[in-house]
Design an enzyme around this catalytic site. Structure first.
Site, PDB file in Angstrom:
ATOM      1  N   ASP A 191      30.625 -12.322  53.039  1.00  0.00           N
ATOM      2  CA  ASP A 191      29.930 -13.226  52.126  1.00  0.00           C
ATOM      3  C   ASP A 191      30.623 -13.213  50.767  1.00  0.00           C
ATOM      4  OD1 ASP A 191      27.267 -14.833  51.857  1.00  0.00           O
ATOM      5  OD2 ASP A 191      27.400 -13.646  50.023  1.00  0.00           O
ATOM      6  N   ILE A 192      30.829 -14.398  50.205  1.00  0.00           N
ATOM      7  CA  ILE A 192      31.453 -14.498  48.884  1.00  0.00           C
ATOM      8  C   ILE A 192      30.445 -14.065  47.827  1.00  0.00           C
ATOM      9  CG2 ILE A 192      32.554 -16.052  47.223  1.00  0.00           C
ATOM     10  CD1 ILE A 192      33.336 -17.841  49.580  1.00  0.00           C
ATOM     11  N   GLU A 244      28.450 -19.983  52.268  1.00  0.00           N
ATOM     12  CA  GLU A 244      29.639 -19.212  51.899  1.00  0.00           C
ATOM     13  C   GLU A 244      29.760 -17.939  52.730  1.00  0.00           C
ATOM     14  OE1 GLU A 244      26.294 -17.697  49.266  1.00  0.00           O
ATOM     15  OE2 GLU A 244      26.923 -19.602  50.136  1.00  0.00           O
TER      16      GLU A 244
END
Length: 246
Positions: A109-110, A152
């Site tokens: 996950d960003i 994302e």
């Protein structure tokens, strides 16, 4: 795919023309006297070959076009339009097709992605997602599967990897992204990612492994982000106090 279709078309054409010529010759032999048959047979066979050859080529081209359209449809279903990595549906379908294969699932996950959208806009945010996806895809092997799981967030299946190897890969990818400047439409954006990993599993247990990796991912975020956490043997539920903010 194109070579296979071409070979099929050639075989199909030859078969249809040969069958038509054989039927024509059989009918002509039954209808005409032997002497007259020897006179008309060459012309009839030539005409049959030409007509059925053209028809077969036409049908073969249509078959090729249909096969190409089907392939394009498959790509639309299998590849995420923004990132060109696998879709979530394809990810689970691919694992279901090889249920006995061992591997490790990662959730990536960003970090603080909302800040990127708020600071630079959603178009830049989309470019960041696409660039991170490309970075992930080129950081793993051809047998591994990278998919956009949602927003994302990405899921990765590391085929035939044990927990130690998967942790090494995760850390290499995480550190590589952390020191990379992503070009997002002329805007240089630095990001980090948090990674959660499952224990060793078989592809048939993908949903369970994703669940474990997801819990480990949020543990990584609670611990400060930009790190890798692997699920422990007793990982089964998402702790209520975990901060789930991106």
């Amino acid at each position: 795919m194109d070579d296979r279709v071409s070979h099929t078309n050639i075989a199909y054409t030859v078969f249809i023309v040969a069958l038509a010529a054989l039927l024509t010759a059989t009918v002509a032999y039954d209808v005409y006297a032997p002497d007259y048959f020897r006179t008309v047979a060459p012309e009839m066979l030539r005409g049959t070959v030409i007509v059925f050859g053209l028809v077969s080529v036409y049908l073969g081209l249509k078959l090729r076009q249909l096969s190409h359209l089907n392939r394009q449809l498959e790509l639309l279903v299998a590849r995420d339009n923004l990132t060109d990595v696998a879709t979530r549906d394809f990810f689970f379908t691919a694992l279901a097709a090889q249920p006995e294969r061992d591997g490790v699932c990662l959730m990536v996950d960003i970090d603080h992605f909302k800040r990127i959208n708020d600071t630079h806009g959603h178009l830049v945010g989309d470019k960041v997602i696409a660039n991170v996806a490309s970075h992930l895809r080129h950081s793993v092997r051809n047998d591994d599967i990278v998919c956009r799981f949602g927003g994302e967030e990405f899921a990765i299946f590391l085929a035939d990897a044990d927990a130690n190897r998967a942790h090494e890969i995760s850390e290499r990818v995480r550190k590589s992204i952390a020191k990379h400047q992503f070009d997002a439409g002329g805007c240089q954006v630095a990001v980090t990612v948090s990674i959660g990993g499952s224990t060793v599993m078989q592809a048939r247990d993908a949903e369970s492994a994703i669940h474990q990796a997801d819990i480990a991912l949020y543990q990584a975020k609670r611990n400060g982000r930009n790190q890798t956490v692997f699920a422990t043997a007793d990982t089964c539920e998402m702790p209520a106090e975990l901060d789930q903010a991106a």
